[in-house]
Design an enzyme around this catalytic site. Structure first.
Site, mmCIF file in Angstrom:
data_model
loop_
_atom_site.group_PDB
_atom_site.id
_atom_site.type_symbol
_atom_site.label_atom_id
_atom_site.label_comp_id
_atom_site.label_asym_id
_atom_site.label_seq_id
_atom_site.Cartn_x
_atom_site.Cartn_y
_atom_site.Cartn_z
ATOM 1 N N ARG A 81 0.865 -1.189 0.000
ATOM 2 C CA ARG A 81 0.000 0.000 0.000
ATOM 3 C C ARG A 81 0.902 1.241 0.000
ATOM 4 O O ARG A 81 0.948 1.991 0.967
ATOM 5 C CB ARG A 81 -0.926 -0.001 1.224
ATOM 6 C CG ARG A 81 -1.650 -1.303 1.503
ATOM 7 C CD ARG A 81 -2.539 -1.792 0.402
ATOM 8 N NE ARG A 81 -3.840 -1.196 0.271
ATOM 9 C CZ ARG A 81 -4.919 -1.520 0.964
ATOM 10 N NH1 ARG A 81 -4.853 -2.401 1.923
ATOM 11 N NH2 ARG A 81 -6.082 -0.962 0.711
ATOM 12 N N GLN A 107 0.299 2.379 -6.114
ATOM 13 C CA GLN A 107 -1.120 2.759 -6.004
ATOM 14 C C GLN A 107 -1.986 2.283 -7.177
ATOM 15 O O GLN A 107 -3.096 1.825 -6.977
ATOM 16 C CB GLN A 107 -1.208 4.275 -5.917
ATOM 17 C CG GLN A 107 -2.225 4.739 -4.930
ATOM 18 C CD GLN A 107 -2.023 6.208 -4.559
ATOM 19 O OE1 GLN A 107 -1.213 6.908 -5.180
ATOM 20 N NE2 GLN A 107 -2.748 6.662 -3.578
ATOM 21 N N ASP A 124 -3.044 -1.322 -6.854
ATOM 22 C CA ASP A 124 -3.634 -1.694 -5.560
ATOM 23 C C ASP A 124 -5.088 -2.140 -5.732
ATOM 24 O O ASP A 124 -6.033 -1.357 -5.613
ATOM 25 C CB ASP A 124 -3.511 -0.484 -4.619
ATOM 26 C CG ASP A 124 -4.041 -0.761 -3.231
ATOM 27 O OD1 ASP A 124 -4.572 -1.868 -2.996
ATOM 28 O OD2 ASP A 124 -3.937 0.138 -2.379
ATOM 29 N N SER A 150 -7.603 -1.814 -2.745
ATOM 30 C CA SER A 150 -8.237 -0.491 -2.610
ATOM 31 C C SER A 150 -9.317 -0.285 -3.653
ATOM 32 O O SER A 150 -10.411 0.195 -3.340
ATOM 33 C CB SER A 150 -7.197 0.629 -2.763
ATOM 34 O OG SER A 150 -6.404 0.690 -1.620
ATOM 35 N N TYR A 176 -1.759 -0.626 8.823
ATOM 36 C CA TYR A 176 -2.980 -1.393 9.094
ATOM 37 C C TYR A 176 -3.338 -1.325 10.577
ATOM 38 O O TYR A 176 -2.488 -1.027 11.409
ATOM 39 C CB TYR A 176 -2.777 -2.862 8.709
ATOM 40 C CG TYR A 176 -2.842 -3.108 7.232
ATOM 41 C CD1 TYR A 176 -4.064 -3.164 6.587
ATOM 42 C CD2 TYR A 176 -1.693 -3.282 6.481
ATOM 43 C CE1 TYR A 176 -4.132 -3.403 5.222
ATOM 44 C CE2 TYR A 176 -1.754 -3.514 5.122
ATOM 45 C CZ TYR A 176 -2.976 -3.572 4.500
ATOM 46 O OH TYR A 176 -3.046 -3.797 3.157
HETATM 47 P P1 NAD Z 1 -8.925 -2.690 6.140
HETATM 48 O O1 NAD Z 1 -9.880 -3.157 5.111
HETATM 49 O O2 NAD Z 1 -7.837 -3.625 6.580
HETATM 50 O O3 NAD Z 1 -9.773 -2.266 7.442
HETATM 51 C C1 NAD Z 1 -10.797 -1.284 7.336
HETATM 52 C C2 NAD Z 1 -10.688 -0.287 8.454
HETATM 53 O O4 NAD Z 1 -11.093 -0.885 9.676
HETATM 54 C C3 NAD Z 1 -9.282 0.265 8.708
HETATM 55 O O5 NAD Z 1 -9.297 1.657 8.555
HETATM 56 C C4 NAD Z 1 -8.984 -0.174 10.128
HETATM 57 O O6 NAD Z 1 -8.209 0.786 10.839
HETATM 58 C C5 NAD Z 1 -10.367 -0.283 10.715
HETATM 59 N N1 NAD Z 1 -10.444 -1.085 11.950
HETATM 60 C C6 NAD Z 1 -9.810 -2.244 12.266
HETATM 61 N N2 NAD Z 1 -10.163 -2.631 13.518
HETATM 62 C C7 NAD Z 1 -11.037 -1.725 13.993
HETATM 63 C C8 NAD Z 1 -11.753 -1.583 15.217
HETATM 64 N N3 NAD Z 1 -11.620 -2.468 16.208
HETATM 65 N N4 NAD Z 1 -12.559 -0.508 15.359
HETATM 66 C C9 NAD Z 1 -12.689 0.396 14.357
HETATM 67 N N5 NAD Z 1 -12.038 0.326 13.187
HETATM 68 C C10 NAD Z 1 -11.218 -0.722 13.002
HETATM 69 O O7 NAD Z 1 -8.270 -1.313 5.760
HETATM 70 P P2 NAD Z 1 -7.881 -0.744 4.332
HETATM 71 O O8 NAD Z 1 -8.970 0.052 3.812
HETATM 72 O O9 NAD Z 1 -7.358 -1.872 3.517
HETATM 73 O O10 NAD Z 1 -6.700 0.235 4.721
HETATM 74 C C11 NAD Z 1 -5.592 -0.271 5.481
HETATM 75 C C12 NAD Z 1 -4.437 0.720 5.540
HETATM 76 O O11 NAD Z 1 -3.821 0.857 4.280
HETATM 77 C C13 NAD Z 1 -4.846 2.101 5.943
HETATM 78 O O12 NAD Z 1 -3.820 2.657 6.721
HETATM 79 C C14 NAD Z 1 -4.929 2.837 4.655
HETATM 80 O O13 NAD Z 1 -4.819 4.225 4.799
HETATM 81 C C15 NAD Z 1 -3.734 2.252 3.969
HETATM 82 N N6 NAD Z 1 -3.789 2.411 2.526
HETATM 83 C C16 NAD Z 1 -2.742 3.040 1.912
HETATM 84 C C17 NAD Z 1 -2.748 3.204 0.537
HETATM 85 C C18 NAD Z 1 -1.603 3.876 -0.148
HETATM 86 O O14 NAD Z 1 -0.780 4.467 0.494
HETATM 87 N N7 NAD Z 1 -1.498 3.767 -1.451
HETATM 88 C C19 NAD Z 1 -3.810 2.733 -0.212
HETATM 89 C C20 NAD Z 1 -4.858 2.089 0.452
HETATM 90 C C21 NAD Z 1 -4.824 1.922 1.834
#
Ligand code: NAD
Length: 379
Positions: free
Chosen positions: A122, A127, A130, A133, A228
């Site tokens: 990520r 990007q 990904d 996402s 994460y």
């Molecule tokens: P995910 O699908 O793994 O989880 C969804 C959300 O649930 C997350 O925001 C997580 O913090 C939240 N979560 C987990 N346990 C929880 C709890 N007990 N209570 C409330 N919320 C809770 O997440 P995702 O959408 O795949 O994103 C994961 C990470 O990757 C994030 O930091 C996101 O910003 C990052 N990301 C970065 C990029 C990039 O830099 N290109 C792209 C996509 C995602």
């Protein structure tokens, strides 16, 4: 370099790995593309569109799996499909490697070089590859539409001759990619939105989308490597549930998206919290197939529970197959162009995208977390 797009075999999967527009681009770059007959039908891309894009339609499934240099798919292949892959060939799809260690072992044993789209880092560099996402964005959007359709109320505020209608209140739990898209979509429909996530860093993103961030100070580290979420302590869970109770009770719609990679989804909404919601309210749980964020949720079903409609979604992106496939196609083609240099697969394992994504090569399972999962499953 011969690449093949095969038909999806998972029940309900309507996406396709490459759409005709992308195929045309790859053909121009020198790739030879095979499409299994009917592979694009579920996503409304007929064979003829692939032929016009320069692909060949293939009917011999065994030949496609056995002879293509790289086989591309969206969903997890079944053991019979993997058995048809030849040693030294490559395979790319979502593989859910931590949940399917035996399948990964089979790919290794067959001598296949397999890449898992979930493992694309990520990072900003990766990007456009990904797929987690892109597909999470589709799921977040669709979750709101399901909720709006099931809610016996309007989403927007309306001022009419027949009186004033108050806007619906939406509460989004988990503000990752899917959650943020759910917020944006709810906002477009005119709802008033609150959101919560254990990662404090998302507060600004939530606010910039016009939602209120529900802040709970947990006094422990909630973020793991790669940004994460971490699994939180029992004490933090109790504190979270106490605060969330009141917000869940006030909401017309609750959308939950919380996941912790490699773990069962955390329970955020208990039965007692659901019992306090207004009759007719709607809960959509995007983590239903990982065990769910809500007690009582049933994966793949819409049920009535304490007067609340509870929708347990499974693979929502497959329900919007045209755009979900278009986005996946862009992700996988960008990865392919990165991986293939001068007609050869360039296996530079020091590269974080290639090294991070490759799960099997030369008879070996490469990913440490998958190796650990295999050890656990063999005991
Ligand atoms: P995910 O699908 O793994 O989880 C969804 C959300 O649930 C997350 O925001 C997580 O913090 C939240 N979560 C987990 N346990 C929880 C709890 N007990 N209570 C409330 N919320 C809770 O997440 P995702 O959408 O795949 O994103 C994961 C990470 O990757 C994030 O930091 C996101 O910003 C990052 N990301 C970065 C990029 C990039 O830099 N290109 C792209 C996509 C995602």
């Amino acid at each position: 370099m011969k690449i093949a797009i095969v038909k999806e075999t998972t029940e309900g999967e309507r996406r396709v790995a490459l759409i005709p527009d992308t195929v045309a681009r790859l053909v121009k770059q020198g790739f030879e593309v095979w499409v299994e007959r009917g592979a694009g039908e579920g996503a409304f891309f007929p064979d003829q569109a692939y032929v016009e894009a320069g692909a060949a339609i293939a009917t011999d499934t065994a030949a496609i799996w056995g002879e293509a240099d790289i086989v591309l798919k969206v969903g997890i292949p079944n053991p019979e499909e993997v058995a048809q892959l030849s040693s030294g060939k490559a395979f790319i799809s979502f593989l859910s490697p931590l949940a399917n260690p035996q399948l990964i072992q089979q790919l290794a044993t067959q001598g296949v070089t397999a890449f898992s789209m979930e493992l694309i880092p990520r990072t900003s560099r990766a990007q456009s590859m990904d797929a987690l996402s892109s597909q999470a964005g589709v799921a977040g959007y669709k979750a709101v539409l399901l909720a709006a359709a099931a809610l016996p109320k309007f989403f927007p505020m309306l001022t009419t001759a027949a009186g004033t209608i108050k806007p619906a209140k939406v509460f989004v739990l988990g503000a990752g990619v899917a959650g943020l898209q759910a917020i944006a979509t709810s906002r477009r429909l005119g709802a008033v939105i609150e959101a919560f996530d254990i990662r404090p860093a998302v507060k600004e993103e939530v606010q910039s989308l016009g939602a209120k961030f529900v802040e709970i100070i947990l006094e422990e580290e909630t973020v793991a490597a790669g940004g994460y979420a971490k699994e939180i302590s029992e004490r933090a869970k109790a504190k979270t549930q106490e605060v969330l109770t009141q917000h869940v009770r006030d909401a017309d719609v609750v959308i939950t998206t919380a996941q912790v990679p490699g773990k069962k989804a955390p329970i955020l909404v208990t039965e007692a919290m659901i019992a306090q919601m207004k009759p007719g309210s709607v809960v959509v749980d995007l983590a239903a197939d990982q065990g769910g964020n809500c007690e009582g949720i049933q994966a793949g079903k819409s049920i009535q529970f304490h007067g609340v409609t509870m929708i347990g979604t499974v693979n929502l992106p497959a329900d919007m197959p045209i755009h979900a496939s278009q986005m996946y196609s862009k992700n996988i083609a960008t990865f392919l162009q990165y991986l293939v240099k001068d007609g050869q697969i360039n296996l530079d394992f020091t590269d974080d995208i290639i090294g991070g994504t490759c799960v099997t090569h030369n008879g070996e399972v490469l990913n440490q977390r998958v190796k650990d999962a295999l050890l656990v499953s063999s005991h």
